[in-house]
Design a protein around this motif. Sequence first.
Motif, PDB file in Angstrom:
ATOM      1  N   ARG A   1       0.813  -1.358  -0.035  1.00 41.71           N
ATOM      2  CA  ARG A   1      -0.066  -0.043  -0.035  1.00 41.71           C
ATOM      3  C   ARG A   1       0.976   1.155  -0.037  1.00 41.71           C
ATOM      4  O   ARG A   1       0.653   2.139   0.760  1.00 41.71           O
ATOM      5  CB  ARG A   1      -1.038   0.123   1.085  1.00 41.71           C
ATOM      6  N   LEU A   2       1.990   1.153  -0.867  1.00 45.70           N
ATOM      7  CA  LEU A   2       2.718   2.295  -0.902  1.00 45.70           C
ATOM      8  C   LEU A   2       2.179   3.649  -1.364  1.00 45.70           C
ATOM      9  O   LEU A   2       2.674   4.840  -1.264  1.00 45.70           O
ATOM     10  CB  LEU A   2       4.020   1.987  -1.578  1.00 45.70           C
ATOM     11  N   LYS A   3       1.108   3.505  -2.273  1.00 42.69           N
ATOM     12  CA  LYS A   3       0.673   4.661  -3.052  1.00 42.69           C
ATOM     13  C   LYS A   3       0.104   5.660  -1.803  1.00 42.69           C
ATOM     14  O   LYS A   3      -0.331   6.730  -1.931  1.00 42.69           O
ATOM     15  CB  LYS A   3      -0.253   4.449  -3.814  1.00 42.69           C
ATOM     16  N   GLU A   4      -0.432   5.072  -0.698  1.00 39.57           N
ATOM     17  CA  GLU A   4      -0.945   5.802   0.421  1.00 39.57           C
ATOM     18  C   GLU A   4       0.077   6.621   1.173  1.00 39.57           C
ATOM     19  O   GLU A   4      -0.198   7.412   1.981  1.00 39.57           O
ATOM     20  CB  GLU A   4      -1.606   4.873   1.330  1.00 39.57           C
ATOM     21  N   LEU A   5       1.305   6.376   0.982  1.00 35.48           N
ATOM     22  CA  LEU A   5       2.486   7.094   1.608  1.00 35.48           C
ATOM     23  C   LEU A   5       2.974   8.132   0.852  1.00 35.48           C
ATOM     24  O   LEU A   5       2.962   7.993  -0.539  1.00 35.48           O
ATOM     25  CB  LEU A   5       3.456   6.069   2.167  1.00 35.48           C
ATOM     26  N   ALA A   6       3.209   9.345   1.322  1.00 29.67           N
ATOM     27  CA  ALA A   6       4.018  10.485   0.525  1.00 29.67           C
ATOM     28  C   ALA A   6       5.094  10.051  -0.076  1.00 29.67           C
ATOM     29  O   ALA A   6       5.870   8.918   0.600  1.00 29.67           O
ATOM     30  CB  ALA A   6       4.398  11.756   1.514  1.00 29.67           C
ATOM     31  N   PHE A   7       5.413  10.359  -1.211  1.00 24.04           N
ATOM     32  CA  PHE A   7       6.781   9.788  -1.796  1.00 24.04           C
ATOM     33  C   PHE A   7       8.007  10.140  -1.131  1.00 24.04           C
ATOM     34  O   PHE A   7       8.937   9.357  -1.121  1.00 24.04           O
ATOM     35  CB  PHE A   7       6.981  10.515  -3.182  1.00 24.04           C
ATOM     36  N   SER A   8       8.050  11.112  -0.453  1.00 19.37           N
ATOM     37  CA  SER A   8       9.256  11.587   0.638  1.00 19.37           C
ATOM     38  C   SER A   8       9.063  10.493   1.849  1.00 19.37           C
ATOM     39  O   SER A   8      10.133  10.794   2.878  1.00 19.37           O
ATOM     40  CB  SER A   8       9.236  12.878   0.624  1.00 19.37           C
ATOM     41  N   ASN A   9       8.240  10.088   2.169  1.00 10.55           N
ATOM     42  CA  ASN A   9       8.245   9.116   3.459  1.00 10.55           C
ATOM     43  C   ASN A   9       9.134   8.232   3.480  1.00 10.55           C
ATOM     44  O   ASN A   9       9.502   7.110   2.552  1.00 10.55           O
ATOM     45  CB  ASN A   9       6.639   8.518   3.655  1.00 10.55           C
ATOM     46  N   PRO A  10       9.863   8.193   4.553  1.00 12.45           N
ATOM     47  CA  PRO A  10      11.049   7.318   4.747  1.00 12.45           C
ATOM     48  C   PRO A  10      10.582   5.659   4.688  1.00 12.45           C
ATOM     49  O   PRO A  10      11.455   4.808   4.179  1.00 12.45           O
ATOM     50  CB  PRO A  10      11.441   7.480   6.111  1.00 12.45           C
TER      51      PRO A  10
END
Length: 164
Positions: A68-77
């Motif tokens: 579910r990576l699209k739920e995270l901001a692109f810059s999220n560690p």
Amino acid sequence: MSAYATDKLGSALFLLMAEKDIRKVTIDELAARAGVGRATYFRNFSSKEELLTAYLVRRWRAYENEHRLKELAFSNPERALRYFEFCLSLRTENDLMIEQGRTDAILAAFETIVSDADLGRNGGYEAAFLAYGLFGLFVTWARGGWEETPQEMTALVSRRIFGY
């Protein structure tokens, strides 16, 4: 592009690359190893590099959906950590591509993967910057023998690029 063809042909190509250089792999041999007809290859791909890129992108998208990576901001560690974990999960394939001089296929996959991120109005420039930057980090990491862990690579990216 057919997901089935990408999966079957991509897996078969990597098996063959482990045996010999990609330049010596024939389409007949590739299709036979994949259990598909020659026409399936030609209907879906114009080159082995295109197949490699499609295979990497398809694997990334499955991984991205699973986590579910699209739920995270692109810059999220965490997104960066997952990216490095994904790269390491394909270490054998990545090492084969680097060893056989097929890094263009990896870069093309990075460009596709990054360009579909939500980057806003100037996304094209940011996507290019990120794709080439991540590619450079990735190739350096791989050529260095994957010595750092995905967590160490994430810390490097977070500090240097995103300022965390």
